[in-house]
Design a protein around this motif. Structure first.
Motif, mmCIF file in Angstrom:
data_model
loop_
_atom_site.group_PDB
_atom_site.id
_atom_site.type_symbol
_atom_site.label_atom_id
_atom_site.label_comp_id
_atom_site.label_asym_id
_atom_site.label_seq_id
_atom_site.Cartn_x
_atom_site.Cartn_y
_atom_site.Cartn_z
ATOM 1 N N SER A 74 -2.905 -14.627 -7.529
ATOM 2 C CA SER A 74 -3.976 -13.945 -8.261
ATOM 3 C C SER A 74 -4.569 -12.815 -7.426
ATOM 4 C CB SER A 74 -5.068 -14.946 -8.647
ATOM 5 O OG SER A 74 -4.547 -15.972 -9.466
ATOM 6 N N LYS A 75 -4.725 -13.044 -6.135
ATOM 7 C CA LYS A 75 -5.264 -12.013 -5.259
ATOM 8 C C LYS A 75 -4.302 -10.837 -5.142
ATOM 9 C CE LYS A 75 -7.119 -11.269 -0.602
ATOM 10 N NZ LYS A 75 -7.428 -11.905 0.706
ATOM 11 N N ALA A 76 -3.009 -11.123 -5.081
ATOM 12 C CA ALA A 76 -2.007 -10.064 -4.907
ATOM 13 C C ALA A 76 -1.816 -9.234 -6.167
ATOM 14 C CB ALA A 76 -0.675 -10.674 -4.476
ATOM 15 N N PHE A 77 -1.823 -9.888 -7.340
ATOM 16 C CA PHE A 77 -1.423 -9.209 -8.577
ATOM 17 C C PHE A 77 -2.507 -9.125 -9.646
ATOM 18 C CE2 PHE A 77 2.655 -11.251 -7.028
ATOM 19 C CZ PHE A 77 3.143 -10.088 -6.449
ATOM 20 N N GLY A 78 -3.655 -9.750 -9.423
ATOM 21 C CA GLY A 78 -4.738 -9.666 -10.397
ATOM 22 C C GLY A 78 -4.529 -10.481 -11.648
ATOM 23 N N ILE A 79 -3.665 -11.471 -11.601
ATOM 24 C CA ILE A 79 -3.374 -12.331 -12.748
ATOM 25 C C ILE A 79 -2.866 -13.659 -12.203
ATOM 26 C CG2 ILE A 79 -1.005 -11.431 -12.958
ATOM 27 C CD1 ILE A 79 -1.219 -11.785 -15.978
ATOM 28 N N THR A 80 -3.184 -14.752 -12.884
ATOM 29 C CA THR A 80 -2.707 -16.048 -12.413
ATOM 30 C C THR A 80 -1.215 -16.182 -12.693
ATOM 31 O OG1 THR A 80 -3.113 -17.205 -14.498
ATOM 32 C CG2 THR A 80 -4.942 -17.094 -12.922
ATOM 33 N N PRO A 81 -0.503 -16.975 -11.911
ATOM 34 C CA PRO A 81 0.934 -17.148 -12.159
ATOM 35 C C PRO A 81 1.225 -17.752 -13.533
ATOM 36 C CG PRO A 81 0.157 -18.647 -10.437
ATOM 37 C CD PRO A 81 -0.936 -17.674 -10.680
#
Length: 304
Positions: free
Chosen positions: A97-104
């Motif tokens: 989430s921190k890396a891509f702004g969305i939960t896996p």
């Protein structure tokens, strides 16, 4: 420590990381493969890649995990987390989430374009960016065989990132950055692999450079557009594709120059075609040694 020795030490660490992505990787293991102390290896790795070894490893694992979530049906987030050496589902979710702004979990159900981490081998970067001018001076055509074919490109859309003035790849990287490829490779609906493009004026906004990078999408695509990108329509056209011989990866600069020299001297009229540079963008695929360098230029069939 000479520059070349430093580059090769970091390249050995990159290769080790690539080959052990699903295993625990220690700084000692990286130091052993590089042949220097852990402290020195950590320092030169960050100097040449911009990331510490473990920031690099985490970013690469998260990006590979994202591709697995995007492409595999019914895959469980917890299984992906464990595959890429995260201690827990929760820790993986926080990092993702921190890396891509969305939960896996949300990403696996409806993947938008995200900025994947897709690092270049430092050896290739060194050979081109640091020695490019000298290699240009000694360039001599070395290719023997080029495969040429004409293909049909359908009406389609192009998700594209413009530059303000760049006319070729290296200038584009200097102006826009070299991480655009990661975003392009994340687009699930892509018709083909991402491309570097030389855009005719009729397809690009005013005050933009001729060279851009993008990915082609179905003509009815109405999904999300990555931040900072545009979505434009391209008409159907014919492309004359030039594919060179397989090459050693570190010699990709030579492979590119060989094909460009062939295209510049080619006479499509001998085969019933003419160049049609305003029908669509000329494009290049990522140089990959196993298949040879590939570049394509628009053509039209000549009237009989």
């Amino acid at each position: 420590m000479k520059r070349e020795e430093k580059v090769m030490a970091v390249q050995r660490m990159q290769d080790y990381i690539k080959n052990h992505m699903t295993e625990a990787i220690t700084l000692k293991a990286l130091a052993d493969c590089a042949g220097y102390s852990p402290f020195h290896c950590s320092r030169i790795f960050k100097e040449l890649t911009g990331k510490s070894p473990f920031d690099y490893i985490r970013a690469l694992r998260l990006s590979q995990a994202a591709l697995k979530l995007r492409d595999e049906e019914k895959v469980k987030v917890v299984d992906v987390a464990l595959d890429f050496v995260f201690d827990s589902h929760e820790g993986f979710t926080r990092a993702f989430s921190k890396a891509f702004g969305i939960t896996p979990r949300r990403y696996s159900k409806n993947p938008p374009p995200i900025k994947l981490f897709m690092p270049d081998p430092v050896k290739d970067w060194y050979l081109t960016m640091k020695e490019g001018e000298e290699r240009m001076k000694i360039y001599e055509k070395q290719i023997d065989t080029v495969f040429v074919q004409v293909i049909e490109r359908p009406a389609r859309k192009l998700m594209v990132k413009w530059a303000k003035s760049a006319g070729e790849y290296f200038a584009y990287c200097e102006e826009v950055g070299c991480d655009i490829w990661g975003v392009l490779c994340s687009v699930k609906e892509a018709l083909y692999e991402p491309v570097g493009l030389w855009m005719p004026e009729c397809f690009r906004p005013a005050d933009t450079g001729r060279y851009a990078q993008g990915v082609e999408l179905p003509v009815d695509y109405d999904g999300p557009v990555a931040e900072g990108f545009d979505l434009i329509e391209l008409p159907p056209c014919k492309m004359m594709v030039f594919q060179g011989e397989p090459f050693e990866d570190e010699k990709f600069y030579q492979a590119v120059k060989d094909i460009e020299a062939v295209i510049d001297s080619y006479e499509p009229e001998l085969y019933g075609f003419e160049w049609a540079d305003n029908d669509g963008p000329r494009f290049q695929l990522e140089p990959q040694g196993y298949r040879g360098y590939i570049e394509a230029r628009p053509v039209r069939a000549m009237d009989n």
